[in-house]
Design a protein around this motif. Structure first.
Motif, short mmCIF file in Angstrom:
data_model
loop_
_atom_site.label_atom_id
_atom_site.label_comp_id
_atom_site.label_asym_id
_atom_site.label_seq_id
_atom_site.Cartn_x
_atom_site.Cartn_y
_atom_site.Cartn_z
N GLU A 275 0.85 -1.21 0.00
CA GLU A 275 0.00 0.00 0.00
C GLU A 275 0.88 1.25 0.00
N ASN A 276 1.90 1.25 0.88
CA ASN A 276 2.81 2.40 0.90
C ASN A 276 3.65 2.48 -0.37
N GLY A 277 3.93 1.34 -0.98
CA GLY A 277 4.63 1.36 -2.27
C GLY A 277 3.85 2.16 -3.30
N LYS A 278 2.54 1.94 -3.33
CA LYS A 278 1.68 2.68 -4.27
C LYS A 278 1.60 4.15 -3.87
N ARG A 279 1.39 4.39 -2.56
CA ARG A 279 1.25 5.76 -2.07
C ARG A 279 2.52 6.58 -2.37
N GLU A 280 3.67 6.00 -2.06
CA GLU A 280 4.92 6.73 -2.24
C GLU A 280 5.26 6.92 -3.72
N THR A 281 4.95 5.92 -4.55
CA THR A 281 5.17 6.06 -5.99
C THR A 281 4.37 7.26 -6.52
N ALA A 282 3.11 7.35 -6.09
CA ALA A 282 2.25 8.45 -6.55
C ALA A 282 2.72 9.80 -6.00
N LEU A 283 3.35 9.75 -4.81
CA LEU A 283 3.84 10.99 -4.19
C LEU A 283 5.08 11.54 -4.90
N TRP A 284 5.97 10.66 -5.31
CA TRP A 284 7.28 11.08 -5.84
C TRP A 284 7.33 11.16 -7.37
N PHE A 285 6.41 10.46 -8.04
CA PHE A 285 6.43 10.46 -9.51
C PHE A 285 5.11 10.96 -10.07
N LYS A 286 5.23 11.77 -11.13
CA LYS A 286 4.03 12.23 -11.84
C LYS A 286 3.66 11.17 -12.87
N GLU A 287 2.39 11.21 -13.28
CA GLU A 287 1.98 10.32 -14.35
C GLU A 287 2.80 10.68 -15.60
N GLY A 288 3.22 9.69 -16.35
CA GLY A 288 4.05 9.97 -17.52
C GLY A 288 5.54 9.83 -17.22
N GLU A 289 5.91 9.83 -15.94
CA GLU A 289 7.32 9.64 -15.58
C GLU A 289 7.67 8.16 -15.42
N LEU A 290 6.65 7.31 -15.34
CA LEU A 290 6.89 5.88 -15.18
C LEU A 290 6.80 5.19 -16.55
N CYS A 291 7.59 4.15 -16.74
CA CYS A 291 7.60 3.41 -18.01
C CYS A 291 7.08 2.00 -17.81
N GLU A 292 6.09 1.63 -18.57
CA GLU A 292 5.67 0.22 -18.60
C GLU A 292 6.40 -0.46 -19.74
N TRP A 293 7.13 -1.53 -19.44
CA TRP A 293 7.91 -2.20 -20.48
C TRP A 293 8.14 -3.65 -20.07
N THR A 294 8.48 -4.46 -21.03
CA THR A 294 8.78 -5.87 -20.75
C THR A 294 10.27 -6.11 -20.98
N PRO A 295 11.03 -6.32 -19.90
CA PRO A 295 12.46 -6.59 -20.06
C PRO A 295 12.69 -7.85 -20.91
N ALA A 296 13.72 -7.82 -21.71
CA ALA A 296 14.05 -8.96 -22.57
C ALA A 296 14.31 -10.22 -21.75
N GLN A 297 14.76 -10.04 -20.50
CA GLN A 297 15.12 -11.20 -19.68
C GLN A 297 13.90 -11.82 -18.95
N ALA A 298 12.71 -11.24 -19.11
CA ALA A 298 11.53 -11.69 -18.35
C ALA A 298 11.33 -13.21 -18.36
N PRO A 299 11.36 -13.87 -19.52
CA PRO A 299 11.13 -15.34 -19.52
C PRO A 299 12.25 -16.12 -18.86
N TRP A 300 13.38 -15.46 -18.58
CA TRP A 300 14.51 -16.14 -17.93
C TRP A 300 14.51 -15.90 -16.42
N LEU A 301 13.54 -15.09 -15.96
CA LEU A 301 13.40 -14.83 -14.53
C LEU A 301 12.18 -15.50 -13.94
N MET A 302 11.14 -15.66 -14.76
CA MET A 302 9.87 -16.21 -14.31
C MET A 302 9.50 -17.35 -15.23
N GLU A 303 9.14 -18.50 -14.65
CA GLU A 303 8.78 -19.64 -15.53
C GLU A 303 7.34 -19.52 -15.98
#
Ligand code: GDP
Ligand code: MG
Length: 160
Positions: free
Chosen positions: A132-160
């Motif tokens: 909950e605080n992770g969400k609250r603090e993210t919203a406090l310190w970052f504006k919308e548009g400053e965060l990037c949604e992306w899929t790291p190339a290594q994703a399938p090598w980290l999660m089965e």
């Protein structure tokens, strides 16, 4: 979109991680980022930032009654900080483990505070204490548009 990532989407948490002014002044930014990168979490926000007093007060509002609060606000606003958002399943609790105890003398070797700091008042890094605080603090310190949604190339090598 990769199916194995969609399946766990509700479990994905955000942790607000911040290299405090002592960490920036001591040249520990790369070291801290590297530990989170190597663990395998996903970076979705990153900036160098001079924190205004009002934001520091809002971020630490639960500690307002503490005797160290004025010096804490002075410390956090004393120079630039590096603000980050790291995402992943279980990232909040895991980040707290990577960071170590609040008092660096009690923090285990191998943790960021255990390896890199000696005093609670100069403990290098902040990490959210709940999803909950992770969400609250993210919203406090970052504006919308400053965060990037992306899929790291290594994703399938980290999660089965
Ligand atoms: P954290 O979640 O491990 O960062 O610890 P807290 O949420 O309890 O406290 C927030 C921050 O306030 C800590 O990381 C320290 O920078 C500071 N702090 C906490 N306790 C003390 C203290 O007893 N003395 C001083 N000088 N600073 C403190
Ligand atoms: Mg805390």
């Amino acid at each position: 979109f990769l199916p194995h990532l969609v399946a766990s989407l509700e479990q994905v948490e955000q942790s607000y991680i911040m290299v405090k002014p002592d960490g920036v002044q001591r040249g520990l930014v790369g070291e801290v980022i590297s530990r989170f990168e190597r663990k395998g979490f996903k970076l979705t926000g990153l900036k160098l930032f001079q924190c205004p007093k009002e934001l520091a007060e809002e971020h630490y509002k639960d500690l307002k009654a503490k005797s160290f609060y004025p010096t804490l606000i002075d410390y956090i606003t004393s120079g630039p900080v590096v603000c980050m958002v790291w995402e992943g399943v279980g990232v909040v609790a895991s980040a707290r483990k990577l960071i170590g105890s609040t008092n660096p003398l009690q923090a285990e070797p191998g943790t960021i505070r255990g390896d890199l700091a000696v005093q609670t008042g100069r403990n290098v890094i902040h990490g959210s204490d709940s999803p909950e605080n992770g969400k609250r603090e993210t919203a406090l310190w970052f504006k919308e548009g400053e965060l990037c949604e992306w899929t790291p190339a290594q994703a399938p090598w980290l999660m089965e």
